[in-house]
Design a protein around this motif. Structure first.
Motif, PDB file in Angstrom:
ATOM      1  N   ARG A   1      -0.942  -7.408  -3.713  1.00  0.00           N
ATOM      2  CA  ARG A   1      -0.239  -8.121  -2.663  1.00  0.00           C
ATOM      3  C   ARG A   1      -0.057  -7.356  -1.378  1.00  0.00           C
ATOM      4  N   LEU A   2       0.244  -6.002  -1.603  1.00  0.00           N
ATOM      5  CA  LEU A   2       0.469  -5.096  -0.587  1.00  0.00           C
ATOM      6  C   LEU A   2      -0.652  -5.266   0.680  1.00  0.00           C
ATOM      7  N   ALA A   3      -1.876  -5.815   0.138  1.00  0.00           N
ATOM      8  CA  ALA A   3      -2.898  -5.769   0.990  1.00  0.00           C
ATOM      9  C   ALA A   3      -3.014  -7.000   1.759  1.00  0.00           C
ATOM     10  N   TRP A   4      -1.702  -7.891   1.549  1.00  0.00           N
ATOM     11  CA  TRP A   4      -1.453  -9.212   2.157  1.00  0.00           C
ATOM     12  C   TRP A   4      -0.193  -9.087   2.699  1.00  0.00           C
ATOM     13  N   ASN A   5       0.895  -8.381   2.314  1.00  0.00           N
ATOM     14  CA  ASN A   5       1.976  -8.320   2.548  1.00  0.00           C
ATOM     15  C   ASN A   5       2.629  -6.843   2.545  1.00  0.00           C
ATOM     16  N   PRO A   6       2.681  -6.142   3.737  1.00  0.00           N
ATOM     17  CA  PRO A   6       2.922  -4.671   3.620  1.00  0.00           C
ATOM     18  C   PRO A   6       4.476  -4.276   3.372  1.00  0.00           C
ATOM     19  N   ASP A   7       5.070  -5.446   3.078  1.00  0.00           N
ATOM     20  CA  ASP A   7       6.540  -5.002   2.716  1.00  0.00           C
ATOM     21  C   ASP A   7       6.905  -4.940   1.179  1.00  0.00           C
ATOM     22  N   PRO A   8       7.133  -3.671   0.728  1.00  0.00           N
ATOM     23  CA  PRO A   8       7.556  -3.674  -0.710  1.00  0.00           C
ATOM     24  C   PRO A   8       8.624  -4.458  -1.101  1.00  0.00           C
ATOM     25  N   THR A   9       9.669  -4.479  -0.665  1.00  0.00           N
ATOM     26  CA  THR A   9      10.753  -5.482  -0.846  1.00  0.00           C
ATOM     27  C   THR A   9      10.359  -6.915  -0.978  1.00  0.00           C
ATOM     28  N   ALA A  10       9.799  -7.246   0.233  1.00  0.00           N
ATOM     29  CA  ALA A  10       9.307  -8.837   0.139  1.00  0.00           C
ATOM     30  C   ALA A  10       8.350  -8.957  -1.074  1.00  0.00           C
TER      31      ALA A  10
END
Lengths: 608, 608
Positions: free
Chosen positions: A401-410
């Motif tokens: 998912r970090l490839a789509w959403n770069p916010d670790p908390t989110a």
């Protein structure tokens, strides 16, 4: 033991929903199955419509529509809705998002079935054969799709005898697994043994320039791609830690990789060629050799020489998945080469799924700086929670998912929504308290200031400060009575720092504290940017790290009524082990450095 | 691989000799076979006569007669003649001289088939079953008889599932092996699992005071001794390193041992009960616990409580077969108990049969101080030279013969005579140069001043100074930047020194240099009786040790025309490894202590 996904129940938002999946691609059927399974209604008179263009993984959400660029985007849009995602365009920053399995067909006498696996046996093979019931593989493919993954390598990069035959007389097992993964839009790749023409083909050589060898690989690739129309390609660990490779024949890695690439090119397949090449029989007395330099020294000169369908796969750091490393300089040194960055989801050096260590914050730093493919080594096994430690699921999820959403908390929030859809906000609060900073906590009690490899040799769990200090593995800290750290500067050290396009690491004045000992050998009394000394930093972080684990345990106690009791018990028992282990790390590290430096803790805390 | 005894050809002195074996004991036939095999003539009109009394292993040689106290003495006399032994009375100083095998039926995934074995697989079992051809066992029994051995334990003290069944449904294998050994006057013993009544007998308990348990063992002993009339008895590792024992049931070791002894007493069997009991899950932070104390603390209070046919088996040193240890205080602390001293022929901590390390000089120091039984852990496997390193044969030989001849150099001469009967005196000279002081050489480059366990954890080969420093095994050296050693004095330490009847070890003034760091924590600058400092002694012995190994290699080159080329090559390749390993020991130890102490070598030699 029953299968227990424990993360991805049916997509409840679909219950009673009127859905049209307006595509005749096979993946449309996958979306329709999800609708049915969740109690939705398939009808042309829909209030939610899925459409798909010809290609691409991105999609756009509007109030009543998932408009996908290509078929896979319908699935990604589905799970985006499941986690309550926002309207608008969703686009991955990495085109190929791949999970690499280090699964073996057979159980290795030392490494077990899954190399560096901490979650039980392989979900693919059991007792030397492909599992009869592949329902779990299908479930797994669904999990990966929810995490935005679109490729998988099914077997270990160290390819032993049985696994080599997946290319030939065991090919039907690859075909079968590929079918399960294809159901969720995931392409299958295979790790191969570079010496396969000798091992399997009865050829006298595996020389990549030999015409019979080239023909052998072409025939193999033709057969594979005939049986598996969307076959992804090969993953290769060559000339590394004893694996065969082109060096045997006096050929370069470009020549080796390009030979395989030529075999796959007619079918659209790619070669992932690992840059993890170094001298693993180094002499610890030799201060001129530096393992950190090896990947760059081997590969940077080859930039521009690789075929278009070769992807050089580079571990994110220059050494080997330590808790803290700088970014591998290879990742910015090969502008004319396709690259993949390799992350390690399985927690080989970061607590082996006994410790909570949410790695997304580390990976975010890496992914912000690189482009190309994203690959990640799986942490999954036949454990009922998939990953041994239930909270380690979040790492597998984040790796995609970090490839789509770069916010670790989110991303962690997303995982919670999918895993515990009914959970109260109190549970989210507890999980954030435990997980958000868990990587930094792990770093505190294990790896101060960029020093790694102070682990027990072989299995790599628990402390052994000198365990690798006099070995051939090239992983040293050079601690003596005066100071500690590796001088990798150009002026007085191995000049690894010069492999970067900037000079930030060359001077202690500009080197960030957290990497100081990776690049510099300094006295214990050296003052950090933080204002603390090196020795006091070691003491402080080790005491703090244990305190933080105690807080995690306390937080988890508050969650006892908020989650399934079995799951709560599993996490609780792992936290107990984490506390025991963290205490052991603290005491061994502090004692080691106190015995060496003779400098007492300024706070007078107990050092044994 | 062919069987190659390489040590004991037929007794050439018998060729053409007229021999009368004047006894109707079965062992007389064994002597007659030796006569025939060597080309002697059996005739009543003899110039050499063997006679045997009813009992005892001693014998008297005169010019034309072997007058043995008992049947076995005929065999011992025969081999005494073969090595050109002196006229007069020959009498062993230990009544029972036993070799303990740590052989398993099955191959253990970590330990291999022979635990701590460095000579290949078991000569008894292969592929999980007793070997079909036991010719090699017969040859081995002959070797043992030539070394004056009269008892053998056939299986590992760690008794796993398959081996436990040697007591019951696999008993015929014991019967078969006992027949082979009996042919050379050797009595067979069996290692047993204390929990056998539960594992094999379906009893709910193995409590030694439970009448059903006692009956179960009595029945087992009856059956065994019915099948094997001269059955020797049981060897037991109880409550040690995870093995079951009487502590499980709140019983003492005396109660446990006496229960087994009662079962064997009617048949004349004995129980060897190992005193190797200690806490192997110690906390390294706990300075009050001292593993060296454990055997004495557990067993000395039980003196007088053991049955007459219990023999408490005590490792020669208080820890575990290190290169240098003081004598175990248990060996002089139990005047009302039968004791056996246990030596380790297999070179677990002394070079694993890759290094030449003739251990007889160490053992002589031990045997001069103790009485009772002599037991020794075998170094034999299915290797063609029996012991991996051909020169390690001499250790097996000496382990028996030292009971008869307390001079290590003379025993080595005996072994040479039996092994290389045709060899010129130059070969003897070379072997003495290589072997006589090889234990001291090994000590120099590995274990300074009585410090042990600076080995790689697990397999125990090669250096790792801190490898056991923070483990639960109770094996620490406490090196810091100021000094090194374990304070075992009564005044300031663990008071282990008080377990001795003298106070020699309590003070650095009276403690011998070679045990200084076993008993005292001293500064690196402490001056030894030798006049050197501790740190300079470490440097000097490590440089000297490597030089001595280089001399061994040079000496062996001189022997190239004096022995069989295969044997020469085998020894040469092991000496190469010894030199590599000794160099590694030297460099790691010197570097470790230089980094810690900061004190340079007074001779300015290279320390990395």
């Amino acid at each position: 033991m029953s299968i227990h996904p424990a993360w991805l129940p049916p997509c409840a938002f679909l219950a009673g929903r009127r859905v049209l999946v307006d595509s005749d691609h096979p993946l449309a059927d996958t979306v329709r199955e999800e609708v049915i399974r969740a109690g939705g209604i398939l009808t042309p008179h829909a209030d939610l419509t899925f459409t798909a263009g010809p290609a691409g993984d991105a999609f756009t959400l509007t109030g009543d529509r998932v408009a996908a660029d290509g078929p896979r985007g319908m699935i990604y849009g589905l799970f985006e809705l499941a986690r309550g995602g926002a309207a608008g365009r969703h686009e991955p920053s990495f085109e190929r998002r791949m999970i690499d399995h280090w699964d073996n067909v057979d159980v290795h006498p030392v490494m077990g079935q899954v190399e560096r696996g901490y979650s039980g046996g392989s979900i693919f093979w059991k007792d030397g054969v492909l599992r009869g019931d592949l329902g779990r593989v299908r479930d797994y493919a669904r999990l990966l799709a929810a995490a935005g993954i679109n490729a998988v390598t099914i077997n270990n990069v160290n390819v032993h005898a049985a696994e080599a035959r997946l290319l030939t007389d065991r090919r039907d097992e690859v075909v079968t697994l590929a079918r399960e993964f294809r159901h969720f839009g995931i392409v299958t790749h295979l790790s191969i043994n570079f010496a396969a023409p000798v091992i399997l083909g009865d050829l006298p050589t595996a020389d990549p320039l030999d015409p019979h060898v080239r023909q052998w690989w072409a025939t193999i690739a033709n057969s594979l791609c005939e049986d598996i129309s969307d076959f992804g390609g090969f993953l290769v660990k060559a000339d590394s830690e004893g694996q065969p490779g082109p060096f045997t024949y006096g050929r370069s890695h470009a020549e080796g990789a390009n030979m395989l690439a030529a075999a796959l090119a007619p079918h659209g397949g790619v070669v992932h060629w690992r840059a993890f090449v170094y001298n693993h029989r180094q002499d610890w007395r030799d201060r001129t050799t530096d393992r950190a330099r090896a990947a760059y020294d081997h590969f940077a000169p080859l930039d521009g020489l690789f075929a278009d369908n070769v992807i050089v796969q580079v571990k994110h750091g220059p050494i080997d998945f330590q808790t803290r490393e700088p970014l591998s300089p290879v990742l910015t040194a090969m502008p004319s080469t396709r690259l993949a960055v390799e992350l390690q989801v399985t927690q080989e050096y970061t607590g082996q799924q006994k410790h909570v260590c949410y790695l997304a914050p580390m990976w975010k730093e890496v992914l912000d700086s690189v482009h190309g493919d994203l690959t990640a080594v799986s942490n999954v096994g036949d454990d009922r929670y998939w990953t041994g430690h239930p909270l380690a699921q979040a790492n597998l999820y984040a790796a995609g998912r970090l490839a789509w959403n770069p916010d670790p908390t989110a991303v962690l929030d997303e995982w919670m929504t999918l895993t515990f859809p009914e959970a109260p906000s109190e549970l989210r609060t507890v999980l954030h308290r435990i997980m958000d900073r868990s990587w930094l906590t792990y770093e505190k009690y294990t790896a101060p200031l960029g020093i790694g490899f102070m682990v027990r040799p072989g299995h790599h769990y628990g402390p052994d400060v000198d365990g690798y200090e006099y070995t051939p593995w090239g992983t040293y800290h050079f601690a003596d009575r005066d100071g500690v750290g590796v001088d990798r500067t150009s002026a007085t050290g191995t000049a690894f720092a010069a492999q970067y396009p900037h000079s930030r690491y060359e001077s202690t004045a500009t080197c960030p504290d957290e990497l100081l000992l990776f690049f510099h050998h300094v006295p214990y009394t050296h003052v950090l940017h933080s204002g603390s000394t090196v020795i006091q930093h070691i003491y402080d972080t080790h005491f703090d790290g244990v305190t933080e684990v105690e807080s995690m345990l306390a937080a988890w106690q508050e969650a006892s009524s908020l989650v399934d009791p079995d799951l709560h018990a599993r996490v609780a028992s792992r936290l107990d082990e984490q506390l025991r282990s963290a205490t052991e790390w603290r005491d061994q590290m502090n004692t080691y450095f106190y015995r060496k430096s003779g400098i007492p803790d300024t706070h007078g805390r107990r050092i044994h």
